[in-house]
Enzyme design. Structure first.
Site, PDB file in Angstrom:
ATOM      1  N   LYS A  57     -12.450 -27.900 -16.430  1.00 55.35           N
ATOM      2  CA  LYS A  57     -13.202 -26.942 -17.258  1.00 55.35           C
ATOM      3  C   LYS A  57     -13.755 -25.858 -16.330  1.00 55.35           C
ATOM      4  CE  LYS A  57     -16.748 -26.733 -20.812  1.00 55.35           C
ATOM      5  NZ  LYS A  57     -17.348 -25.522 -20.313  1.00 55.35           N
ATOM      6  N   LYS A 109     -19.154 -32.614 -19.833  1.00 53.49           N
ATOM      7  CA  LYS A 109     -19.917 -31.775 -18.899  1.00 53.49           C
ATOM      8  C   LYS A 109     -20.476 -32.637 -17.784  1.00 53.49           C
ATOM      9  CE  LYS A 109     -20.617 -27.558 -20.975  1.00 53.49           C
ATOM     10  NZ  LYS A 109     -21.768 -27.121 -21.658  1.00 53.49           N
ATOM     11  N   GLU A 149      -7.946 -31.585 -18.541  1.00 51.36           N
ATOM     12  CA  GLU A 149      -7.872 -30.368 -17.710  1.00 51.36           C
ATOM     13  C   GLU A 149      -9.205 -30.093 -17.051  1.00 51.36           C
ATOM     14  OE1 GLU A 149      -7.024 -27.175 -20.396  1.00 51.36           O
ATOM     15  OE2 GLU A 149      -5.000 -27.891 -20.798  1.00 51.36           O
ATOM     16  N   CYS A 194     -51.353 -28.847 -37.304  1.00 47.02           N
ATOM     17  CA  CYS A 194     -52.555 -28.153 -37.727  1.00 47.02           C
ATOM     18  C   CYS A 194     -52.304 -27.850 -39.203  1.00 47.02           C
ATOM     19  CB  CYS A 194     -52.705 -26.847 -36.942  1.00 47.02           C
ATOM     20  SG  CYS A 194     -53.847 -25.702 -37.712  1.00 47.02           S
ATOM     21  N   CYS A 250     -56.792 -27.968 -33.210  1.00 46.76           N
ATOM     22  CA  CYS A 250     -55.798 -26.910 -33.008  1.00 46.76           C
ATOM     23  C   CYS A 250     -56.258 -25.961 -31.893  1.00 46.76           C
ATOM     24  CB  CYS A 250     -55.601 -26.142 -34.312  1.00 46.76           C
ATOM     25  SG  CYS A 250     -54.575 -24.678 -34.107  1.00 46.76           S
ATOM     26  N   ASP A 306       0.824  -1.215   0.000  1.00 46.17           N
ATOM     27  CA  ASP A 306       0.000   0.000   0.000  1.00 46.17           C
ATOM     28  C   ASP A 306       0.855   1.260   0.000  1.00 46.17           C
ATOM     29  OD1 ASP A 306      -2.197  -1.548  -0.043  1.00 46.17           O
ATOM     30  OD2 ASP A 306      -2.620  -1.423   2.111  1.00 46.17           O
ATOM     31  N   ASP A 357     -15.653 -22.728 -14.958  1.00 50.69           N
ATOM     32  CA  ASP A 357     -16.969 -22.201 -15.306  1.00 50.69           C
ATOM     33  C   ASP A 357     -16.965 -20.678 -15.207  1.00 50.69           C
ATOM     34  OD1 ASP A 357     -19.518 -22.345 -16.145  1.00 50.69           O
ATOM     35  OD2 ASP A 357     -20.372 -23.054 -14.261  1.00 50.69           O
ATOM     36  N   GLU A 369      -9.966 -18.193 -19.310  1.00 50.78           N
ATOM     37  CA  GLU A 369     -11.289 -18.070 -18.719  1.00 50.78           C
ATOM     38  C   GLU A 369     -11.253 -17.077 -17.562  1.00 50.78           C
ATOM     39  OE1 GLU A 369     -13.411 -19.966 -20.299  1.00 50.78           O
ATOM     40  OE2 GLU A 369     -15.169 -20.316 -19.038  1.00 50.78           O
ATOM     41  N   CYS A 389     -57.014 -22.362 -33.906  1.00 49.39           N
ATOM     42  CA  CYS A 389     -58.048 -22.146 -34.929  1.00 49.39           C
ATOM     43  C   CYS A 389     -59.137 -23.214 -34.875  1.00 49.39           C
ATOM     44  CB  CYS A 389     -57.436 -22.090 -36.320  1.00 49.39           C
ATOM     45  SG  CYS A 389     -56.839 -23.692 -36.879  1.00 49.39           S
ATOM     46  N   TYR A 434      -5.522 -20.985 -20.795  1.00 45.50           N
ATOM     47  CA  TYR A 434      -5.439 -22.407 -21.169  1.00 45.50           C
ATOM     48  C   TYR A 434      -5.236 -22.673 -22.657  1.00 45.50           C
ATOM     49  CZ  TYR A 434     -10.374 -21.236 -21.757  1.00 45.50           C
ATOM     50  OH  TYR A 434     -11.534 -20.619 -22.095  1.00 45.50           O
ATOM     51  N   CYS A 475     -54.218 -20.717 -40.233  1.00 46.05           N
ATOM     52  CA  CYS A 475     -54.271 -20.711 -38.764  1.00 46.05           C
ATOM     53  C   CYS A 475     -53.453 -19.514 -38.264  1.00 46.05           C
ATOM     54  CB  CYS A 475     -53.694 -22.005 -38.221  1.00 46.05           C
ATOM     55  SG  CYS A 475     -53.521 -21.977 -36.435  1.00 46.05           S
TER      56      CYS A 475
END
Ligand code: IVH
Length: 660
Positions: free
Chosen positions: A109, A305, A107, A417, A399, A33, A111, A164, A402, A216, A422
């Site tokens: 991943k 994932k 590696e 439909c 439908c 500081d 987020d 990231e 209509c 990365y 429609c």
């Protein structure tokens, strides 16, 4: 004075690096500081001596009106995803089928959100978000506040790296505790918090968010004589970047990848930051090159994932919507729940068979899952929670909009439909026509289309271009002033100049997506030519199969569609392709070429451009699908592979002869 400033900048940057990147403080907070304060004072007195890499730049200050765009020098691609063992096995097998038996680097991943950093002479030049992969946003000011992003590298080199930006779990907790006290809405998860923070226009706010960054990826390893991903990581670490390699592992097959995933799952929760999976990359740069890319992803890497977290909620109702093709879709109306940071109250149930196979009843407690950016999904009904009051699902027979009778197309599971008039179909198809990827008419959102449809101003595509006739009436409508109507009419007028592919896509012809529309526009050049095309003319084009061909011919055989096209033309809509023209050469068209070795007359890029401009395809890896390899001096493994697979090999002179 310059010497003192240099001394302070150097010691502070060094302290910063040791503290934040190496986790190894070399001076006390008080000393830090004190030096920073002294530097601040000196810089105020001698603004001409402020260095680009001064740590005072990290505290933020500048407030922007908006972010400018940065075009990535190399597109920022995303990764393909795998979700289970068989997809992992498949990923590995596909690579081995190419006769490549790699070392994979596994590696974590992270987020967060990806960032591209460029340095010139070792000084941070720019930081950009991924954006659409080609163009991102300039977040340089904000990135400078992240202490693990070096303002200056340990070598004076030009380089671009990717990584990231993320927020640690501890920081998220801290910020949320403060927000709770101030009665502010909480940040929902670390990923959204990081993404939201980096998009702040006031860099002071960003500085307070204590973001972090792992690097990365080195997009141009060859420029630095680097032959593998692991070498690239070590190189970037040496330059001063924070690289997360301590959890990395080399494996050689799908078993190794699966073991790694299982191992990571045991300590995932104890990490100080969120991860949403693991990334698997082929280590050798040469092998990466041989495997190449799809239009979206590298083929040499993939992301596993973790299964998304499941949340329970009540299935309140099942309602039906009508798409632009008339397709009827049942949708789950859910008691709103928070799943991975976003509130979910609707989920598609696709079709009757889907609902039946899951045995869903209205009133059931169901589990909901959302994996990353994937749309939410109802996983299953909790049968054990049934009270007996649940109501059986029943498919409708007319439908919902209509009232026409609905039925299935031959052999398909979906109901349609078939009423061309429609309103639901019409409104959906009008919304598609004006949407961003189609005619891109700014200001004509779904709500306005619905209003104008119900008021009778817009019933067909042509009505959009005749809207000017009602200008006075429109201005008198509630919520539409002179200014907004003028702006809307201008946007409509502007869309008349769109290149043909937008119009083809805008028609909403079944099975014709954006990419196919582009292929068709390039190939046929003028809408009139496409309208006249027969199935046989269409199926010879690569990427166009018989389903697409029949769908097109069917669409253009209908009198009402031709009438609309004629009307659009008389309203001076452009119906020509305005992009780069290809002068198709039949010896090249739709054939794949690989260029390898040194060719004196041209650079590799030049030959590849030439191939593509003549309707051919250029690829970086040799496979059975390759038509020919164009080989120059010192051609290496690609030439060997061509010989092995019996692929034709051409000299540059032979290639020139071919395109004559
Ligand atoms: S490599 C061309 N490595 O995941 C290769 N990406 O789902 C570029 N990500 O867009 C990506 N951790 O934002 C890579 N260790 C890692 C990663 C990682 C997180 C993100 C990245 C990417 C996304 C793909």
């Amino acid at each position: 004075m310059k010497e003192r400033i240099d001394y302070l900048v150097n010691i502070l940057n060094d302290a910063n690096y040791n503290y934040h990147v190496l986790d190894n403080p070399i001076i006390t907070d008080q000393e830090f500081d004190k030096y920073l304060k002294e530097l601040n004072t000196l810089e105020e007195k001698f603004p001409e001596l402020v260095r680009e890499d001064s740590p005072t730049k990290r505290t933020g200050g500048e407030v922007l009106d908006g972010f400018t765009k940065i075009t990535h020098s190399i597109p920022m691609l995303s990764l393909s995803n795998v979700f289970n063992e068989s997809e992992i096995i498949n990923f590995d097998e596909k690579i081995k089928k190419e006769n490549i038996f790699p070392n994979y680097v596994c590696e974590l991943k992270i987020d967060g959100l990806s960032v591209s950093l460029r340095y010139k002479d070792g000084i941070l030049l720019s930081a950009a978000t991924r954006g659409n992969g080609l163009v991102g946003e300039d977040i340089t000011n904000n990135a400078k506040t992240i202490k693990t992003i070096p303002l200056v590298l340990r070598e004076k080199i030009d380089i671009e790296v990717r990584g990231e930006i993320f927020m640690s779990k501890e920081t998220l907790d801290k910020i949320n505790k403060e927000r709770e006290k101030e009665n502010k809405p909480l940040l929902q998860n670390a990923r959204n918090a990081a993404a939201g923070s980096i998009r702040q226009l006031d860099s002071k706010v960003v500085a307070n968010r204590n973001l972090d960054c792992f690097i990365y990826h080195l997009p141009n390893p060859e420029d630095y004589g680097i032959n593998s991903h692991s070498e690239a990581l070590a190189f970037m670490e040496k330059l001063g970047f924070k690289v997360n390699s301590s959890y990395n592992k080399f494996v050689t097959d799908s078993r190794g990848i699966i073991d790694y995933i299982n191992e990571v799952s045991t300590f995932r929760e104890t990490l100080p930051y969120d991860i949403d999976g693991v990334v698997i990359k082929v280590n050798s740069i040469l092998e990466q090159k041989q495997l190449g890319y799809t239009s979206k992803y590298p083929k040499w890497a993939t992301a596993y994932k973790f299964p998304a977290k499941e949340v329970l909620t009540k299935l309140v109702d099942i309602i039906f919507t009508v798409g632009r093709t008339g397709q009827i879709t049942p949708n789950a109306v859910l008691e709103p729940v928070l799943v991975m940071g976003s509130t979910i109250s609707r989920a598609t149930l696709h079709n009757e068979d889907y609902v039946m196979s899951k045995d869903l009843k209205i009133g059931d407690i169901v589990s909901i899952r959302k994996a990353g950016d994937v749309i939410p999904e109802v996983v299953e009904a909790k049968i054990e929670r049934r009270t007996g009051k649940e109501i059986n699902f029943k498919m409708i027979d007319s439908c919902p909009i209509c009232g026409s009778k609905i039925s299935k197309k031959d052999g398909q599971v979906d109901y349609y439909c078939f009423n061309e008039f429609c309103p639901a179909r019409k409104i959906e198809s009008l919304c598609h026509f004006v949407s961003r990827a189609a005619m891109n008419i700014d200001g004509l959102g779904e709500k306005i289309i619905e209003d104008f449809y119900n008021l009778g101003y817009i019933k067909t595509f042509t009505d959009i271009y005749n809207l000017g006739r009602y200008k006075e009436e429109l201005t008198s409508l509630e919520g539409y002033g002179d200014k907004s109507v003028n702006k809307l009419l201008e946007a409509i007028e502007l869309s008349k100049n769109n290149s043909l592919e937008r119009l083809i896509f805008a028609f909403g012809i079944p099975n014709i997506g954006e990419k196919t529309a582009k292929v068709l526009a390039e190939r046929f050049d003028d809408l009139d030519n496409l309208v006249k095309a027969k199935v046989d003319d269409l199926v010879i084009i690569s990427d166009i199969g018989s389903i697409i061909a029949n769908s097109l011919v069917d669409y253009f055989s209908k009198e009402e569609n031709i009438k609309i096209i004629e009307e659009l033309k008389s309203l001076s809509l452009n119906t020509k392709y305005l992009g780069k023209k290809k002068s198709i050469n039949l010896n090249i068209a739709d054939r794949t070429f690989v260029v390898t070795g040194t060719i004196e007359k041209y650079t590799r890029d030049e030959i590849e451009e030439l191939i593509e401009s003549l309707g051919g395809k250029a690829s970086s890896s040799v496979s059975k699908k390759t038509y020919a390899v164009i080989a120059g001096e010192n051609a290496g493994s690609k030439l060997d592979k061509a010989n092995e697979l019996g692929v034709k090999v051409l000299t540059i002179e032979e290639f020139e002869e071919l395109i004559k």
